[in-house]
Design a protein around this motif. Structure first.
Motif, short mmCIF file in Angstrom:
data_model
loop_
_atom_site.label_atom_id
_atom_site.label_comp_id
_atom_site.label_asym_id
_atom_site.label_seq_id
_atom_site.Cartn_x
_atom_site.Cartn_y
_atom_site.Cartn_z
N GLU A 72 0.74 -1.18 0.07
CA GLU A 72 -0.67 -0.07 -0.20
C GLU A 72 0.88 1.16 0.14
O GLU A 72 0.80 2.71 0.15
CB GLU A 72 -1.07 0.01 1.14
CG GLU A 72 -1.98 -1.19 0.78
CD GLU A 72 -2.68 -1.03 -0.22
OE1 GLU A 72 -2.60 0.03 -1.11
OE2 GLU A 72 -3.34 -2.23 -0.39
N SER A 73 1.93 1.30 -0.59
CA SER A 73 3.04 2.20 -0.32
C SER A 73 2.27 3.13 -1.59
O SER A 73 1.81 3.58 -2.52
CB SER A 73 4.51 1.71 -0.56
OG SER A 73 4.57 1.29 -0.64
N TYR A 74 2.21 4.54 -1.09
CA TYR A 74 2.11 5.93 -1.82
C TYR A 74 2.53 6.17 -3.10
O TYR A 74 1.70 6.45 -4.58
CB TYR A 74 2.04 7.10 -1.10
CG TYR A 74 1.49 8.76 -1.67
CD1 TYR A 74 -0.36 8.67 -1.11
CD2 TYR A 74 2.52 9.10 -2.58
CE1 TYR A 74 -0.74 9.71 -2.21
CE2 TYR A 74 1.50 10.61 -3.89
CZ TYR A 74 0.17 10.29 -2.79
OH TYR A 74 -0.72 11.67 -3.23
N ALA A 75 4.05 5.83 -3.01
CA ALA A 75 4.55 5.54 -4.42
C ALA A 75 5.79 4.66 -4.74
O ALA A 75 6.18 4.07 -3.63
CB ALA A 75 5.57 6.87 -4.46
N GLY A 76 5.59 4.11 -5.85
CA GLY A 76 6.42 3.27 -6.12
C GLY A 76 5.99 1.54 -5.95
O GLY A 76 6.84 0.71 -5.67
N SER A 77 4.58 2.02 -6.03
CA SER A 77 4.38 0.39 -4.72
C SER A 77 4.35 -1.07 -6.21
O SER A 77 4.17 -1.16 -6.97
CB SER A 77 2.59 0.30 -5.03
OG SER A 77 1.85 -0.92 -5.10
N ARG A 78 4.67 -2.03 -5.17
CA ARG A 78 5.15 -2.64 -6.43
C ARG A 78 4.16 -3.73 -6.67
O ARG A 78 4.11 -4.08 -7.57
CB ARG A 78 5.60 -4.30 -5.28
CG ARG A 78 5.80 -5.62 -5.52
CD ARG A 78 6.29 -6.82 -5.12
NE ARG A 78 5.43 -6.63 -3.26
CZ ARG A 78 4.16 -7.42 -3.86
NH1 ARG A 78 3.26 -8.45 -4.93
NH2 ARG A 78 3.21 -7.71 -2.81
N ASN A 79 2.93 -3.47 -6.24
CA ASN A 79 1.21 -3.82 -7.29
C ASN A 79 1.85 -2.98 -8.77
O ASN A 79 0.61 -3.27 -9.46
CB ASN A 79 0.00 -3.88 -6.28
CG ASN A 79 0.30 -4.51 -5.31
OD1 ASN A 79 1.00 -4.44 -4.33
ND2 ASN A 79 0.48 -6.01 -5.90
N TYR A 80 1.34 -2.23 -8.59
CA TYR A 80 1.50 -1.26 -10.14
C TYR A 80 2.86 -1.66 -10.71
O TYR A 80 2.33 -1.86 -11.96
CB TYR A 80 1.91 0.56 -9.07
CG TYR A 80 2.12 1.08 -10.86
CD1 TYR A 80 1.13 1.82 -12.22
CD2 TYR A 80 3.62 1.22 -11.11
CE1 TYR A 80 0.94 1.67 -13.16
CE2 TYR A 80 3.66 2.94 -12.07
CZ TYR A 80 2.70 2.71 -13.16
OH TYR A 80 2.79 2.85 -14.71
N LEU A 81 3.92 -2.32 -10.20
CA LEU A 81 4.93 -1.88 -10.97
C LEU A 81 4.39 -3.64 -11.81
O LEU A 81 4.63 -3.38 -13.08
CB LEU A 81 6.38 -2.17 -10.33
CG LEU A 81 6.82 -0.85 -9.71
CD1 LEU A 81 7.78 -0.72 -9.27
CD2 LEU A 81 7.17 0.15 -10.90
N GLU A 82 4.48 -4.45 -10.85
CA GLU A 82 3.83 -5.51 -11.46
C GLU A 82 2.58 -5.60 -12.53
O GLU A 82 2.72 -6.11 -13.34
CB GLU A 82 3.62 -6.55 -10.38
CG GLU A 82 4.54 -7.16 -9.78
CD GLU A 82 4.21 -8.48 -8.37
OE1 GLU A 82 5.00 -8.54 -7.98
OE2 GLU A 82 2.56 -8.30 -8.40
N LEU A 83 2.10 -4.54 -12.15
CA LEU A 83 0.95 -4.49 -12.97
C LEU A 83 1.26 -3.69 -14.17
O LEU A 83 0.12 -3.89 -15.21
CB LEU A 83 -0.44 -3.94 -12.47
CG LEU A 83 -1.38 -3.02 -13.33
CD1 LEU A 83 -2.88 -4.17 -13.90
CD2 LEU A 83 -2.34 -1.92 -12.55
N GLU A 84 1.90 -3.19 -14.20
CA GLU A 84 2.43 -1.92 -15.24
C GLU A 84 3.34 -2.83 -16.72
O GLU A 84 3.35 -2.93 -17.22
CB GLU A 84 3.78 -1.16 -14.83
CG GLU A 84 4.55 0.13 -16.57
CD GLU A 84 5.22 1.16 -15.59
OE1 GLU A 84 5.83 0.41 -14.24
OE2 GLU A 84 5.06 1.98 -16.26
N GLU A 85 3.89 -4.28 -15.53
CA GLU A 85 4.74 -5.26 -17.02
C GLU A 85 3.49 -6.26 -17.07
O GLU A 85 3.86 -6.09 -18.62
CB GLU A 85 5.27 -5.98 -15.98
CG GLU A 85 6.46 -6.50 -15.95
CD GLU A 85 7.47 -7.57 -15.53
OE1 GLU A 85 7.87 -6.91 -13.97
OE2 GLU A 85 7.62 -8.95 -15.54
N THR A 86 2.55 -6.38 -16.94
CA THR A 86 1.57 -7.17 -17.87
C THR A 86 0.83 -6.64 -18.30
O THR A 86 0.79 -7.39 -19.92
CB THR A 86 0.60 -7.56 -16.30
OG1 THR A 86 1.34 -8.56 -14.79
CG2 THR A 86 -0.51 -8.79 -16.86
N VAL A 87 0.84 -5.16 -18.20
CA VAL A 87 -0.72 -4.82 -19.06
C VAL A 87 0.79 -4.61 -19.87
O VAL A 87 0.23 -4.16 -21.70
CB VAL A 87 -1.47 -3.53 -18.58
CG1 VAL A 87 -1.32 -2.60 -19.66
CG2 VAL A 87 -1.44 -4.05 -17.55
#
Ligand SMILES: Cc1ncc(COP(=O)(O)O)c(C=O)c1O
Length: 459
Positions: A72-87
């Motif tokens: 749940e980090s405000y910036a640079g969350s692992r979940n954003y980076l994983e989603l970005e890679e998948t998309v």
């Protein structure tokens, strides 16, 4: 597989939710209290909820597991980076902006690209898309083919855009057109698919006239499977390969994660070129949140990421499309006027043909939606005279060409037995249709009137 049932749900059930049951007398009292508008019912008063397929599906064990693990980090969350890679891997679009749902992607993009006087062509704009275009002073134009406008014509790709009409429009008004949109599948037109040859043809015209090509890709996986099933040359390709071929044609994608990311909330705006990205991210910070969460919790990014990994599974898509097809077959065999062929995510019944004795001003769609609820505790959505018509100055009603009731299918939520019950209920109402009389407005709201207006049954 021998002994294969009509629908084969490709999942085992590990967690269940109790259904709400009620008596007919209770439902009659509740629908009266709700002003005969199913939107005003409490969810607990509904047994089978087919109001929408958006955000109402069941998530998998893997999605829930990823949600628990979310960052749940405000910036640079692992979940954003994983989603970005998948998309990025799935679409080939390098710039991935998360937003809280599909209309937020539309709002953000149109804030940059749409200005008063602009015209935005599409096969059919979804209602929020059109509302966001109009909010910016633009005009949305639907260029569906003639076949696509015929509710009962059996054709494989009734979501296709009329390419000649698009060419004419670009020929005459190119300077007023900032981009061209294509909605896959075409929700407003019955969930009908768009072929890859149509996507290619639209993309070629966009290149020729130097226009951006935007895909509204809410149901891209369902569309890809329709292509595999119906478009010659694609039968041996995987849905993943087909989806990638569709995405390869576009410059920008708007996406509601509440559909084919199998999530309860979330959306995406993805771009091929960097030129707009800085401005969009600056606006995103003002309206949605920092660009690595875009108005979503880390766990919602995680649910979308895992959902996108699951949705292109052929067994899932086979079951998904077969569900609507199976229901449409049963209804059509009983002579019920249902839009054909089946779309991906819903069935649509033409209520003015279902009740030929009820004039459109007496709201046949409301009659069917109210009766489905009273008979079976089923909630469906009127998309006809009430949703798209108007009361004219002389008190009469303008009606859209089709007076539809939509039964939308939440993903992975109901079983064949539930859907069989729905089909039987519709058939039972059809058998006694002549005993039903219609409704009039009690209180009419001027805009989006199907959401909050109330009605009175004719005596
Ligand atoms: C084709 C299409 N586009 C856009 C949207 C808007 O998405 P959301 O409901 O996530 O805002 C929807 C939602 O139903 C849709 O079906």
């Amino acid at each position: 597989m021998s002994g294969r049932p009509i629908l084969f749900e490709p999942f085992k059930i590990k967690s269940v939710e109790r259904m709400n049951f009620s008596t007919e007398a209770e439902r009659k009292a509740w629908i009266q209290e709700a002003g005969y508008n199913v939107f005003s019912l409490k969810a607990a008063q509904v047994t089978i909820d087919l109001l929408t397929d958006s955000g109402t599906g069941a998530m998998s064990d893997a999605q829930w597991a990823e949600m628990i693990r979310a960052d749940e980090s405000y910036a640079g969350s692992r979940n954003y980076l994983e989603l970005e890679e998948t998309v990025q891997a799935m679409t080939g679009l390098p710039f991935v902006i998360p937003v809280h749902q599909g209309r937020a992607a539309e709002h953000l993009l149109f804030s940059e690209l749409v200005a008063p006087g602009h015209i935005i062509p599409s096969n059919s704009h979804f209602d929020t898309t059109l509302a966001n275009i109009e909010d910016r002073g633009g005009e949305g134009i639907n260029l569906l083919t003639e076949l696509g406008r015929d509710p009962f014509a059996e054709a494989p790709f009734k979501g296709n855009m009329d390419v000649d009409a698009l060419k004419n429009l670009l020929e005459q008004r190119a300077k007023d057109v900032p981009f061209v949109m294509l909605t896959i599948t075409n929700n407003s037109g019955g969930g009908q698919p768009v072929s890859l040859s149509n996507i290619n043809a639209v993309a070629n015209l966009c290149r020729q006239y130097k226009k951006l090509f935007v895909l509204d890709a809410c149901r891209f996986a369902e569309n890809a499977f329709f292509i595999k099933k119906r478009e010659p040359g694609y039968e041996n390709r995987t849905p993943k390969e087909i989806a990638r071929e569709c995405f390869d044609q576009c410059d920008i994608m708007t996406f509601s994660g509440k559909k084919d990311a199998l999530a309860n909330i979330g959306g995406l705006l993805c771009l091929r070129s960097e030129s707009l990205v800085d401005n969009l991210k600056n606006r995103l910070i003002v309206t949605e949140g920092f660009p690595t969460y875009g108005g979503l919790a880390g766990y919602s990014l995680a649910a979308m990421n895992q959902g996108l990994k699951e949705v292109l599974d052929e067994r899932y898509l086979e079951y998904r499309l077969r569900t609507a097809e199976w229901m449409v077959e049963k209804l059509a065999n009983a002579d019920i006027p249902v839009i054909r062929p089946a779309g991906g995510h819903a069935l649509y019944i033409e209520a003015s043909k279902f009740f030929p004795h009820i004039e459109q001003r007496h709201l046949p769609g409301i009659t069917l939606a109210a009766e489905l609820y009273v008979q079976g505790g089923i909630r469906a959505c009127e998309l006809g005279t009430v949703a798209f018509g108007k009361t004219l100055p002389d008190g009469s009603q303008s009606s859209p060409p089709l007076d539809l009731v939509r039964l939308a299918l939440p993903r992975r939520t109901y079983t064949e037995a539930h859907m069989g019950f729905v089909v039987n209920c519709v058939i039972d109402i059809f058998k006694k249709r002549e005993s039903l009389k219609g409704y009039t407005f009690e209180k009419e709201f001027p805009v989006m009137r199907h959401f909050r207006s109330t009605f009175r049954p004719l005596k």
